[in-house]
Structures are given as structure tokens and as C-alpha cells.
Scaffold this active site. Structure first.
Site, PDB file in Angstrom:
ATOM      1  N   ASN A   1       0.869  -1.181   0.000  1.00  0.00           N
ATOM      2  CA  ASN A   1       0.000   0.000   0.000  1.00  0.00           C
ATOM      3  C   ASN A   1       0.905   1.231   0.000  1.00  0.00           C
ATOM      4  OD1 ASN A   1      -1.793   2.049   0.515  1.00  0.00           O
ATOM      5  ND2 ASN A   1      -2.274   1.402   2.615  1.00  0.00           N
ATOM      6  N   TRP A   2       0.962   1.902  -1.151  1.00  0.00           N
ATOM      7  CA  TRP A   2       1.884   3.041  -1.257  1.00  0.00           C
ATOM      8  C   TRP A   2       1.324   4.324  -0.648  1.00  0.00           C
ATOM      9  CZ3 TRP A   2       4.013   2.456  -6.994  1.00  0.00           C
ATOM     10  CH2 TRP A   2       4.903   1.372  -7.027  1.00  0.00           C
ATOM     11  N   LYS A   3       0.064   4.319  -0.261  1.00  0.00           N
ATOM     12  CA  LYS A   3      -0.546   5.526   0.331  1.00  0.00           C
ATOM     13  C   LYS A   3      -0.284   6.727  -0.589  1.00  0.00           C
ATOM     14  CE  LYS A   3      -0.104   3.287   4.737  1.00  0.00           C
ATOM     15  NZ  LYS A   3       0.005   3.360   6.170  1.00  0.00           N
TER      16      LYS A   3
ATOM     17  N   HIS B   1      -9.562   1.027   4.827  1.00  0.00           N
ATOM     18  CA  HIS B   1      -8.247   1.176   5.468  1.00  0.00           C
ATOM     19  C   HIS B   1      -8.399   2.106   6.682  1.00  0.00           C
ATOM     20  CE1 HIS B   1      -4.151   2.486   6.253  1.00  0.00           C
ATOM     21  NE2 HIS B   1      -3.796   1.326   5.718  1.00  0.00           N
TER      22      HIS B   1
ATOM     23  N   GLU C   1      -6.765   4.493   7.783  1.00  0.00           N
ATOM     24  CA  GLU C   1      -6.603   5.933   7.532  1.00  0.00           C
ATOM     25  C   GLU C   1      -7.867   6.513   6.911  1.00  0.00           C
ATOM     26  OE1 GLU C   1      -2.826   5.613   5.506  1.00  0.00           O
ATOM     27  OE2 GLU C   1      -1.967   4.987   7.428  1.00  0.00           O
TER      28      GLU C   1
ATOM     29  N   GLU D   1      -5.311  -5.150  10.372  1.00  0.00           N
ATOM     30  CA  GLU D   1      -4.258  -4.166  10.624  1.00  0.00           C
ATOM     31  C   GLU D   1      -4.579  -3.419  11.918  1.00  0.00           C
ATOM     32  OE1 GLU D   1      -2.214  -2.841   6.748  1.00  0.00           O
ATOM     33  OE2 GLU D   1      -4.066  -1.742   6.881  1.00  0.00           O
TER      34      GLU D   1
ATOM     35  N   GLY E   1       2.503   2.126  10.766  1.00  0.00           N
ATOM     36  CA  GLY E   1       3.443   3.231  10.633  1.00  0.00           C
ATOM     37  C   GLY E   1       4.122   3.610  11.930  1.00  0.00           C
TER      38      GLY E   1
ATOM     39  N   SER F   1       3.445  -2.221  10.258  1.00  0.00           N
ATOM     40  CA  SER F   1       4.900  -2.250  10.463  1.00  0.00           C
ATOM     41  C   SER F   1       5.548  -3.584  10.063  1.00  0.00           C
ATOM     42  CB  SER F   1       5.244  -1.870  11.901  1.00  0.00           C
ATOM     43  OG  SER F   1       4.839  -0.533  12.161  1.00  0.00           O
TER      44      SER F   1
ATOM     45  N   GLY G   1       2.943  -1.136   4.223  1.00  0.00           N
ATOM     46  CA  GLY G   1       2.953   0.275   3.852  1.00  0.00           C
ATOM     47  C   GLY G   1       4.379   0.732   3.593  1.00  0.00           C
ATOM     48  N   GLY G   2       4.994   1.349   4.605  1.00  0.00           N
ATOM     49  CA  GLY G   2       6.318   1.965   4.456  1.00  0.00           C
ATOM     50  C   GLY G   2       7.358   1.082   3.767  1.00  0.00           C
TER      51      GLY G   2
HETATM   52  P1  PGA Z   1       2.880   0.248   7.591  1.00  0.00           P
HETATM   53  O1  PGA Z   1       1.423   0.470   6.934  1.00  0.00           O
HETATM   54  O2  PGA Z   1       3.426  -1.033   7.006  1.00  0.00           O
HETATM   55  O3  PGA Z   1       3.685   1.459   7.167  1.00  0.00           O
HETATM   56  O4  PGA Z   1       2.691   0.149   9.057  1.00  0.00           O
HETATM   57  C1  PGA Z   1       0.536  -0.607   6.712  1.00  0.00           C
HETATM   58  C2  PGA Z   1      -0.760  -0.115   6.136  1.00  0.00           C
HETATM   59  O5  PGA Z   1      -1.249   0.954   6.546  1.00  0.00           O
HETATM   60  O6  PGA Z   1      -1.371  -0.758   5.254  1.00  0.00           O
END
Ligand code: PGA
Length: 250
Positions: free
Chosen positions: A10-12, A97, A99, A171, A177, A213, A234-235
Site C-alpha cells: 500500500n503506497w498511500k 483502510h 486511515e 491491521e 506506521g 509495520s 505500507g512503508g
Molecule cells: P505500515 O502500513 O506497514 O507502514 O505500518 C501498513 C498499512 O497501513 O497498510
């Protein structure tokens, strides 16, 4: 027989089309197709056509969108529909998600409408669920996850979406994050509960991904849980080398 593992990135709000192109130039050279691995990227919508083109010819790599609206078209400034995403080559969509839920107010009811819209348009919905740290401390994690899963269970009960084209990502919000990861036992425990709820609607085989994470260093141990069928990253999915190491985790 080894099971097929899912590695999703997930590149956000990262990577314009040109950045996506250079990512795939490097990443696809590092990762050979493997029959027991499915890779899905969720770039920003503007980079989807570039990503689709860069990955054409790689049936092990799919491209999805991070967000859709449930209507097909209309006066919804800033939104994109599932049909538009599909027409641009996307094959999947994240839904719910954390967010979107916590920063943009997406409700449980809206996730239900989006699940159906994605499915109607031929996109694979990936429903994200997870509790906040306060909910976990108050011993409400399981209840929150059950409430967030309800729209999916409802669609499956009514045969509103296909049992074979949907995924769930657990998640925990406190692990996204933050560098904090759920312990492999915590992840497995919640996955087993989600599996049991899906089993009640004859959908125990739906792939369950863990996110929060995930890094090259912890991917293997998280994937060792018998109900952990993949990871949503994500990251650590932004760098070709780190995501390639995660995709090699077994
Ligand atoms: P993260 O994000 O790996 O940076 O914790 C995961 C996500 O929000 O899908």
C-alpha cells in the site's frame, strides 16, 4: 502442498507515475514469478495506468486502487468509481483502510456499499479491519473487528459478493506506521477469530493478510501463523529492495 501467500504493498500518498515506473524497473528484476506467491500493489490512483503497463506480462503481479466511491458516476468531486478503476486496469481495491476510517470518516455502512460496488465492477475487494490502542486496552479488539467485518459477512450471507474474490486484512491501528508490530501470537489469534467468523458464512478459505509495520526482518515470523496468508505492507513497500525481501519471506 505449499499455500499461496499474498504480498500486498500500500503506497498511500507516495509515488507519482514516473516514480512508479522506476520502482517497477528495479523491483520486477529482483523478483521472479513464483506459483505460490501473489503480489498486489496499491499505488495512488494517478499512477495506476503506469503501474498496470509496467507489470503487464507478469500474471503474478496485480495492481489495485486504495479507495473507491460506491456510486458509478455523478457529482462527487474528488472521487473515483470502481468501474473507472477497473477501466484503468486496476484489479483490486482496498476498502476501509484505517486511515480512511479515522482520518476521513469512512463508516462501516460505507464500507458495505464499497464492497458491493467493487465486486459489481469486477474488482477484488480487500477489506481492512483493526482496533485502536484504546479499544485493545479496553478489551474491545475482537468486538471492533467483528463490527467492521459485519458488512462483509452480510454480503457473503446474501451471496452479494463472490467468496472466491475477496480478502481481509487485519491491521491493528496501533501498529500502522509506528514500528510497533503485533506479536506473531497476537496476529495469529485475531486471524483465527476472523477465520471462525468467515467459516460461519462458508468463507473460511478467504485469504487473511496481516498489516502494521511489516518489515523484511519480521515478515517470516508473522507469516508463520497458520491463519496468516499474507501481508499488507505500507512503508516497507516503497523501496524495491525491502519489498522484494518481504516477498521472498517464507
Ligand atoms: P505500515 O502500513 O506497514 O507502514 O505500518 C501498513 C498499512 O497501513 O497498510
Amino acid at each position: 502442498m505449499s499455500r499461496t501467500l499474498v504480498f500486498a504493498g500500500n503506497w498511500k500518498m507516495h509515488k507519482a507515475p514516473a516514480d512508479a515506473r522506476s520502482f517497477f524497473d528495479e523491483f520486477l528484476g529482483r523478483i521472479a514469478p513464483a506459483g505460490d506467491r501473489r503480489i498486489i500493489f496499491f499505488p495512488p490512483a494517478l499512477a495506476v495506468p503506469t503501474a498496470v503497463e509496467a507489470c503487464s506480462g507478469r500474471s503474478d503481479v496485480e495492481i489495485g486502487v486504495q479507495h473507491i466511491h460506491w456510486e458509478e458516476l455523478g457529482a462527487f468531486t474528488g472521487e473515483i468509481s470502481a468501474g473507472m478503476a477497473r477501466a484503468a486496469g486496476a484489479q483490486a481495491s482496498l476498502i476501509g483502510h484505517s486511515e480512511r476510517r479515522h482520518l476521513f470518516g469512512e463508516t462501516v455502512g460505507e464500507t458495505g456499499k464499497k464492497l458491493q460496488a467493487a465486486s459489481r465492477a469486477g474488482l477484488l475487494p480487500v477489506l481492512c479491519v483493526g482496533e485502536t490502542i484504546d479499544e485493545r486496552r479496553a478489551d474491545r479488539a475482537e468486538q471492533v473487528v467483528r463490527e467492521q467485518l459485519e458488512p462483509l459477512l452480510d454480503c457473503l450471507r446474501g451471496n452479494g459478493i463472490s467468496r472466491d474474490r475477496v480478502m481481509v486484512a487485519y491491521e491493528p491501528v496501533w501498529a500502522i506506521g509506528t514500528g510497533e508490530t503485533a506479536s506473531p501470537d497476537d496476529a495469529q489469534e485475531m486471524h483465527a477469530r476472523i477465520r471462525a467468523l468467515l467459516d460461519e458464512v462458508d468463507a473460511a478459505h478467504v485469504p487473511l493478510l496481516y498489516g502494521g509495520s511489516v518489515k523484511p526482518e519480521n515478515a517470516s515470523v508473522l507469516l508463520s501463523g497458520e491463519d496468516v496468508d499474507g501481508v499488507l505492507v505500507g512503508g516497507a513497500s516503497l523501496e524495491p529492495s525491502s519489498f522484494a525481501r518481504i516477498c521472498d519471506a517464507r
